[in-house]
Every structure is written in C-alpha cells, then in structure tokens.
Design a protein around this motif. Structure first.
Motif, mmCIF file in Angstrom:
data_model
loop_
_atom_site.group_PDB
_atom_site.id
_atom_site.type_symbol
_atom_site.label_atom_id
_atom_site.label_comp_id
_atom_site.label_asym_id
_atom_site.label_seq_id
_atom_site.Cartn_x
_atom_site.Cartn_y
_atom_site.Cartn_z
ATOM 1 N N UNK A 181 23.186 14.240 12.466
ATOM 2 C CA UNK A 181 22.697 14.547 11.119
ATOM 3 C C UNK A 181 22.050 13.341 10.425
ATOM 4 N N UNK A 182 21.780 12.278 11.197
ATOM 5 C CA UNK A 182 21.249 11.054 10.593
ATOM 6 C C UNK A 182 19.927 11.273 9.879
ATOM 7 N N UNK A 183 19.166 12.296 10.294
ATOM 8 C CA UNK A 183 17.837 12.520 9.729
ATOM 9 C C UNK A 183 17.854 13.528 8.580
ATOM 10 N N UNK A 184 18.967 14.225 8.404
ATOM 11 C CA UNK A 184 18.995 15.309 7.413
ATOM 12 C C UNK A 184 20.049 15.109 6.330
ATOM 13 N N UNK A 185 21.049 14.246 6.561
ATOM 14 C CA UNK A 185 22.110 14.033 5.579
ATOM 15 C C UNK A 185 22.206 12.544 5.260
ATOM 16 N N UNK A 186 22.287 12.230 3.982
ATOM 17 C CA UNK A 186 22.525 10.856 3.547
ATOM 18 C C UNK A 186 24.038 10.652 3.517
ATOM 19 N N UNK A 187 24.583 10.025 4.550
ATOM 20 C CA UNK A 187 26.031 9.885 4.657
ATOM 21 C C UNK A 187 26.605 8.907 3.633
ATOM 22 N N UNK A 252 16.417 18.825 14.026
ATOM 23 C CA UNK A 252 17.141 18.136 12.958
ATOM 24 C C UNK A 252 16.620 16.715 12.763
ATOM 25 N N UNK A 253 15.798 16.264 13.672
ATOM 26 C CA UNK A 253 15.264 14.907 13.574
ATOM 27 C C UNK A 253 14.140 14.834 12.542
ATOM 28 N N UNK A 254 13.949 13.654 12.036
ATOM 29 C CA UNK A 254 12.813 13.349 11.182
ATOM 30 C C UNK A 254 12.096 12.150 11.782
ATOM 31 N N UNK A 302 13.696 2.246 12.222
ATOM 32 C CA UNK A 302 13.944 3.607 11.731
ATOM 33 C C UNK A 302 12.932 4.620 12.258
ATOM 34 N N UNK A 303 11.887 4.132 12.933
ATOM 35 C CA UNK A 303 10.898 5.038 13.534
ATOM 36 C C UNK A 303 10.099 4.269 14.583
ATOM 37 N N UNK A 304 9.382 5.000 15.414
ATOM 38 C CA UNK A 304 8.508 4.371 16.408
ATOM 39 C C UNK A 304 7.403 3.585 15.714
ATOM 40 N N UNK A 305 6.985 2.484 16.319
ATOM 41 C CA UNK A 305 5.883 1.731 15.733
ATOM 42 C C UNK A 305 5.643 0.414 16.438
#
Length: 432
Positions: A181-187, A252-254, A302-305
């Motif tokens: 849930x790392x991409x959809x919920x702010x834990x 569920x990924x962002x 936090x993302x590809x780059x």
C-alpha cells in the motif's frame, strides 16, 4: 528312617520349586527391562542420518576457526584434511565458513571417536554435507519446507507496527503490507479506527522452524472510510512477474513512492509559512518534507529516473537529484553517504544513499524535495499517475481469480485490542 527321608524329599522339592520361581521371575524381569529399553529407544534422524549411530558434536564457527582446525581438534590428521578439502572444493568453498553459523560433526562410536561427516548450516534452510568415512563425498541440500496459509486482522489504535506487534505478527509481514500500500496509503497519517485484513503464507522448515513470510496473497485496508483491496496476481508465469491490483483490475502502484525511507516519521512537512524560533519567528519557507530516521538508514529513489546531481553543497549537505521525466524531479538532502553518480539510471526503490546530518540540520533525517514543471511542490498534495493496470486479455481471468480470495477476506473478523486483552485474561485463568 522313612520319616527323615520324607522330610529330606520335601525340603528338596521346596528348594527346587523356589529355584524355578526365581528363574521365572528373573526371566520376566529381564523381558520387562528389554521391553522398557526398546520402548525408550527412539531413532533420531537429522540431515538424513540416524544420529544414534554416531557420537554427535555440535558447535558454531568461532573467530579464528577454519575447516582444518575444527577437524584437527577432533582427532583427524592434516593429510586426510587436505585430501577432504581438495575433493570438496568443487561443491563448497571451505574458506567461506561464517562466524556464528552452526555445524555438526558425526564421529565414530568407538574409543577413537574419529569424525566421519561434517555438516555446516549457512542458513536455516540450506546445509552442506562433507562425508569422509570410506570415500569423500560433498553435496548441498535444502531442508523440506512446509507452506502454511494464515489469516490476520486488526484495528489501528496507535500505529500499524504497534497494532501488528500486539498480535505477535512478524516484522516482515508489516514491511510487506506497507510495501503493497506504499503508493496508495500515507502510513504517517493513519487514523485510529483504520483497519486491515490479510491472507498470507508462512514458511516452516521441517514443519516446526519458522522461516519467514512466503507471500501475501490478498489484503484489505480501510483507511479514512475508503476500502482498499489488494490481490497478488501473476501476470507472466514464464518470467515469474506478479503485482498487486484492486477489485477493478487497477494497479495499486503509483509512479512515485510516498516516502524515500521505510517506517520513518515526518518531522517537518512542506510549509511556505513556517516560522522558526531560532530565526526570531521570521518566515522561513520549508520546500521539502523531512523524514526523521537513524543515521545510515537506506534512502530509496521514489521513482525511475536519471541522476542529474550527486554532490555536496552548502546547507543541503550531501545530496542526490533525480530527473524522472519532463515533468517531475526529486531531490534527497543531508545524506551521510551517496551511492549513485551523475548519469546513473535508477529504478523505483533502488538505494541511492544513506540518511545523515550533513549541511544545515539539527538531527538525522532526509529532506525530500519534489519538483513539478520546475516548481517545488508538496508531493502529498499531488494527484500522481498510477502504473499500468492488468492487460485486457487477462481481466476476465483476474476477476475469477479474486472471487474466492475476496470472499475469504470478507469473512475474517477483526481482532481488536480489547479482544486480545480478554483472551490473555482467559488464558491466565485457565493456566492457574
């Protein structure tokens, strides 16, 4: 005379009868003893050996230990040790014995007690056997693993980790669920009353030794009243590619993770109107999000780059800057160590550095900065694009696949803290 003869015969008869009874009793006692010994005797097998046939020496690798020194300590000569090492080298490098790892010697059951087999365990699952009784034989094996399906649930009362820990759930399960849930919920913003359910599998070695989480097959998280299902679905069996999707086949990924560090806490948020006492309560805009963590904690992309900066400068300290595409760029400040260089292509989740205190900082943390179209923005207020969903060709198969999993999730009852305390009281009462 006749009377004396009769008395003598009677005494002889009684003596003979006593002897016969004694012999019978001794025979019966001997049989009982043998039966008891037989019933108490149990064959103990481990690593494929009947340990009752050997003198067993168990120990762990200590500082300064080598394969040769271990065998020499246990009555084996160096010519034989050298021969064993040469024969075994294609299977296992005996120089790679690790301090603290267990080993076992099976020795002959005689006065010499000479080693006949050496068994080394580099981890819980695998072991190496080197036999040298008659011929020298070396091989690697894995212990049998049993997969057990499990269920879990809980209601958040403070933090996710505390709630799961109260139920004795493993730390790995906590990390795995947070990854889903790392991409959809702010834990960092979970609320009291948020709740979860899990269907997962555990590994057990030889049916008894816990060996970690095999997989989370399905999950449900209710956050701020929003219901979030997650199902692990195999997209390509030949390449072993799988991912988590919701009820509607959406990923569920962002494109971006919500945090560059795992299980940290936000010590300071993006705030253009922040006032600091140290500067006389003047406005000092904070254009990043600070994640407090111990020095040395891994920092993730936090993302590809592509890395466009990896240097040290002024109050930023050591930092890395990544360009993800024409729209987004991220920056990670105050590192103790940078692990990438300019031009490197990184993927989401790759470790790019370690948390530190370089530059202007009052404590160990990473300041995470986020650019959109050249402007620094609050990443938590951006509607970030989702990753690709399930291909149309697999959607029907997916819908059928998740039906029983969703039904099973829905049947799970929540374990709340009050229920745990009640169960503990009942257990104490029963024990007493």
């Amino acid at each position: 005379m006749k009377l004396k003869s009769k008395m003598k015969l009677n005494r002889l008869f009684k003596f003979s009868l006593l002897v016969l009874l004694t012999v019978a009793c001794n025979k019966k006692e001997s049989e009982n003893t043998q039966q008891n010994l037989s019933s108490n005797y149990q064959e103990t097998f481990e690593f494929g050996y009947n340990l009752n046939n050997f003198v067993v020496v168990r120990d762990t690798i200590r500082k300064g230990d080598s394969f040769g020194e271990i065998l020499e300590r246990n009555r084996l000569g160096y010519p034989k040790i050298f021969q064993i090492a040469e024969k075994a080298k294609d299977t296992f490098d005996i120089r790679k014995l690790q301090i603290g790892k267990p080993y076992m010697l099976l020795c002959s059951k005689d006065s010499l007690k000479q080693p006949q087999s050496f068994i080394y365990q580099p981890n819980k699952l695998e072991y190496v056997v080197i036999e040298f009784c008659d011929t020298i034989l070396a091989y690697k094996e894995r212990k049998p693993v049993t997969i057990v399906e499990k269920e879990a649930s809980g209601v958040i009362t403070s933090t996710l980790s505390e709630t799961m820990d109260e139920q004795g759930l493993s730390a790995q399960l906590i990390y795995d669920m947070s990854d889903i849930y790392a991409w959809t919920i702010d834990f960092f913003r979970l609320q009291k009353g948020d709740r979860f359910k899990l269907l997962y599998k555990q590994r057990f070695i030889e049916d008894s030794i816990y060996a970690g989480i095999e997989s989370i097959d399905a999950a449900y998280f209710e956050h701020r009243g929003e219901q979030l299902y997650a199902f692990n679905f195999e997209l390509d069996s030949t390449k072993n590619i799988s991912d988590y999707f919701d009820e509607e086949t959406k990923s569920l990924r962002r494109t971006f993770l919500t945090s560059p560090v795992k299980f940290s806490r936000i010590s300071s948020r993006y705030n253009l109107n922040r006032r600091i006492a140290y500067y006389g309560y003047r406005k000092r805009p904070h254009r990043g999000t600070d994640f407090a963590a111990r020095i040395g904690t891994p920092i993730m992309a936090t993302a590809n780059g592509t890395v466009i900066e990896s240097t040290r400068r002024g109050g930023n300290g050591k930092f890395v800057k990544i360009k993800h595409n024409g729209t987004y760029t991220t920056q990670y400040l105050h590192m103790s160590k940078r692990l990438v260089k300019v031009g490197d292509y990184v993927k989401q989740g790759d470790i790019i550095g370690k948390v530190g205190m370089t530059g202007n900082t009052g404590g160990p943390h990473v300041c995470y900065r986020f650019w959109k179209n050249g402007n620094e923005v609050d990443p938590f207020k951006q509607k970030l694009p989702a990753a690709e969903s399930i291909p149309d060709s697999l959607k029907a198969k997916y819908k059928e696949f998740i039906k029983p999993l969703k039904a099973q999730l829905d049947r799970i009852e929540y374990v709340e803290k009050e229920n745990l305390e009640t169960s503990s009281e009942e257990l104490i009462t029963q024990t007493n």
